[in-house]
Design an enzyme around this catalytic site. Structure first.
Site, PDB file in Angstrom:
ATOM      1  N   MET B   1       0.836  -1.203   0.000  1.00 52.59           N
ATOM      2  CA  MET B   1       0.000   0.000   0.000  1.00 52.59           C
ATOM      3  C   MET B   1       0.871   1.253   0.000  1.00 52.59           C
ATOM      4  O   MET B   1       1.958   1.264   0.566  1.00 52.59           O
ATOM      5  CB  MET B   1      -0.889   0.025   1.247  1.00 52.59           C
ATOM      6  CG  MET B   1      -2.069  -0.903   1.163  1.00 52.59           C
ATOM      7  SD  MET B   1      -3.210  -0.378  -0.152  1.00 52.59           S
ATOM      8  CE  MET B   1      -4.552  -1.527   0.168  1.00 52.59           C
ATOM      9  N   CYS B   2       0.342   2.271  -0.587  1.00 51.00           N
ATOM     10  CA  CYS B   2       1.049   3.531  -0.647  1.00 51.00           C
ATOM     11  C   CYS B   2       0.554   4.435   0.476  1.00 51.00           C
ATOM     12  O   CYS B   2      -0.330   4.080   1.223  1.00 51.00           O
ATOM     13  CB  CYS B   2       0.769   4.194  -1.993  1.00 51.00           C
ATOM     14  SG  CYS B   2       0.958   3.057  -3.366  1.00 51.00           S
ATOM     15  N   GLU B   3       1.137   5.613   0.561  1.00 53.21           N
ATOM     16  CA  GLU B   3       0.609   6.597   1.510  1.00 53.21           C
ATOM     17  C   GLU B   3       0.399   7.937   0.827  1.00 53.21           C
ATOM     18  O   GLU B   3       1.127   8.301  -0.096  1.00 53.21           O
ATOM     19  CB  GLU B   3       1.553   6.752   2.712  1.00 53.21           C
ATOM     20  CG  GLU B   3       1.641   5.472   3.520  1.00 53.21           C
ATOM     21  CD  GLU B   3       1.814   5.696   5.027  1.00 53.21           C
ATOM     22  OE1 GLU B   3       1.476   6.783   5.537  1.00 53.21           O
ATOM     23  OE2 GLU B   3       2.274   4.759   5.681  1.00 53.21           O
ATOM     24  N   ILE B  78       3.789   8.513  -1.515  1.00 53.76           N
ATOM     25  CA  ILE B  78       4.928   7.610  -1.554  1.00 53.76           C
ATOM     26  C   ILE B  78       4.406   6.230  -1.894  1.00 53.76           C
ATOM     27  O   ILE B  78       3.326   5.838  -1.482  1.00 53.76           O
ATOM     28  CB  ILE B  78       5.768   7.603  -0.256  1.00 53.76           C
ATOM     29  CG1 ILE B  78       4.894   7.503   0.980  1.00 53.76           C
ATOM     30  CG2 ILE B  78       6.643   8.844  -0.185  1.00 53.76           C
ATOM     31  CD1 ILE B  78       5.704   7.497   2.266  1.00 53.76           C
ATOM     32  N   ASN B 108      -4.285   5.791  -3.270  1.00 55.06           N
ATOM     33  CA  ASN B 108      -3.787   4.741  -2.386  1.00 55.06           C
ATOM     34  C   ASN B 108      -4.782   3.596  -2.424  1.00 55.06           C
ATOM     35  O   ASN B 108      -5.983   3.808  -2.229  1.00 55.06           O
ATOM     36  CB  ASN B 108      -3.629   5.311  -0.960  1.00 55.06           C
ATOM     37  CG  ASN B 108      -3.788   4.260   0.123  1.00 55.06           C
ATOM     38  OD1 ASN B 108      -4.829   4.155   0.740  1.00 55.06           O
ATOM     39  ND2 ASN B 108      -2.758   3.480   0.345  1.00 55.06           N
TER      40      ASN B 108
END
Lengths: 261, 261
Positions: B1-3, B78, B108
Site C-alpha cells: 500500500m502507498c501513503e 509515496i 492509495n
C-alpha cells in the site's frame, strides 16, 4: 526573446555540461530572467522541473547541474517574458498527454493573432501565446490523428505544415518531443551539433568550463545538442534554415522537411 | 500500500514539516520504497517533483524539505508498488489538463477489473491501475461536463458517484485537486487535521521534530493536512469514513458527501 536547449541521444546521457552554460544566460550572461524549465524523458518516464525565478539564482537549477539525470531526450527553456506575466503557469516547457505519451513543448519567439488559433482537445493553463499555439498545434494533430498513426511520415508532414502556418504569425522556433522523437523547427534561430567518436574537448562560451567527452562516453555514443545560439566556442555548430523541421531519434536526424518557399 | 499526504490552506504555506515526517515512511520508518512525488499549486501555477527512488534517500526530496515552496494546495504520494513496475511513469501524482486547469491525482489502494474501465479523452502513460482509474474518472467528468460547469455541486456529486463506483473495485483512497479545490475521498484510510488560532506545538511521529506553529503563522491562517495515517502524535486527527468525499477550499471543508449504504 527566450532561449531553447534540446538534446537527443542514443544512450541515457546527462545534460549537466550544456545546461551549466545555458543557465548562465538566465540572468547571468543573458537577459532571460523570467523563469526557466527543463524536461527529461528518462528510461521509464517523463519529468520536468520549472521555476519562475532566474535560473542563475535558482536552487532547483543548481540541483539539476549537480545531480546528473540520464536521459535520451531533454527540452529546456529560459524565458524573457513578452506575452504573459512572469509566473509559473507561463513557464516553459509545457506538456500534454496525447495517445498515452507525454508531449513536451518549448517555444522561442512571439506570435501575432495567436488568440484566434482554434483550440480543441487542449486548453492553455497560463496566458502566453506560446502555450496557446501548443494547444492549437497538438489539438490539430489529434483531430487529424485521433489514434497514433502507423504512418509516421504523414504525421511529421502535418507537423511541418502546422509549424509553417505558425511561422506565418511571427517567430516560431520550436522544440517538441513525444518520448521517442525530438522535433526541432527553425523560424529564425536554432543551431545543432552532433558529437560522436572520436570525441574531443568542448569549451563553454558562457561559463568557464571545459569538458573532455572522451572521459564521459563510449565509442558508440551519439549525442546531439540543439540551442538557440551555439553553447561552445571551439566546435562547429550547424545553423538550421528558416522553415526547416528536423526529426531526431537517438541522436540522429531521421527526417528533414524544408519550406516550399 | 502507498501513503498519501495532502494540504489545503487559505494562505500560501510550506509543507516542509509534514513532508519531513511523511518522507521518512518512504524507505525509513515505512516500507514505501518504490518512488514518491509531490505537486504544488502555487500562486500563478502548478509544478510537481517525482522520483522513482526511495524518498528517504532522494536528493530531490531533501531539496523539497529544505526549500520552502509556498502553496495553497499540495498533493504528495509515496509508493509501494503493486500493479505496474517501479519506474517514473508509474510514480504519482498524475496530472492532466481539463478546462484549462491542471488536475492532479494520487491514489492509495488497489483495484481489480480496472483494465475494463472506459477511457475517453485521457490515456495512461504508465501501467498502473491508479493512472488508468484517473484517466477513466477525468474522462467521465469531461464527458458529462465538456465545459467547466457553473453548477459546482453537480460536478462534486458526479465525482462522488464515480469514486463510489471505483471503491466497488477495491480500495480507492483519493487525493484530487484542480487548483482551487482539493477533493479527498476515503475508501479505507484517510485522516485530517485543521490547524487554526490558537496554534500550538506538534510532534512528528516518524522523525524527531517538533514545530511550534505560533512562530510560523498569523492568527488568520487556516491550514488543513490530510494523510493516510496521522503524522503527529500529540494532536487529534479526524478519520474519514468509508465512502466519504470532502471538498476543501482554503483550508476549510466546503462540501461533504457520504455513502448511501
Amino acid at each position: 526573446m527566450c532561449e531553447l536547449l534540446g538534446m537527443s541521444a542514443n544512450v541515457p546521457t546527462d545534460i549537466c555540461f550544456s545546461f551549466t552554460g545555458f543557465l548562465h544566460r538566465g540572468g547571468g550572461t543573458g537577459p532571460h530572467r523570467d523563469g526557466w524549465g527543463i524536461a527529461f524523458y528518462e528510461e521509464g518516464g517523463y519529468r520536468e522541473f520549472r521555476d519562475p525565478h532566474p535560473s542563475v539564482h535558482s536552487r532547483i537549477a543548481r540541483l539539476i547541474c549537480e545531480y546528473p539525470i540520464k536521459s535520451n531526450i531533454v527540452i529546456s527553456h529560459i524565458r524573457q517574458a513578452n506575452v504573459g506575466g512572469v509566473k509559473l503557469a507561463n513557464t516553459h516547457p509545457f506538456v500534454r498527454e496525447m495517445w498515452g505519451q507525454p508531449w513536451c513543448y518549448a517555444h522561442n519567439g512571439q506570435l501575432s493573432g495567436w488568440e484566434t488559433l482554434d483550440l480543441a482537445s487542449y486548453r492553455p493553463v497560463g496566458s502566453t501565446d506560446s502555450e496557446h499555439a501548443f494547444c492549437h498545434l497538438l489539438g490539430e494533430l489529434r483531430r487529424r490523428y485521433p489514434d497514433p498513426p502507423e504512418d509516421r511520415r504523414g504525421l511529421w508532414s502535418s507537423l511541418h505544415e502546422l509549424c509553417e502556418k505558425l511561422r506565418g504569425l511571427g517567430v516560431f522556433n520550436l522544440l517538441l518531443a513525444d518520448g521517442e522523437y525530438l522535433y526541432t523547427y527553425c523560424s529564425t534561430k536554432l543551431a545543432h551539433i552532433t558529437r560522436r567518436a572520436p570525441f574531443g574537448e568542448a569549451n563553454l562560451s558562457d561559463a568557464e568550463m571545459v569538458v573532455n567527452f572522451v572521459e564521459h562516453t563510449t565509442p558508440d555514443d551519439v549525442v546531439s545538442v540543439l540551442a538557440t545560439e551555439p553553447l561552445t566556442d571551439n566546435e562547429e555548430w550547424v545553423r538550421m534554415q528558416p522553415g526547416e523541421l528536423l526529426v531526431w531519434r537517438e541522436g540522429e536526424i531521421v527526417a528533414r522537411y524544408l519550406s516550399d518557399e
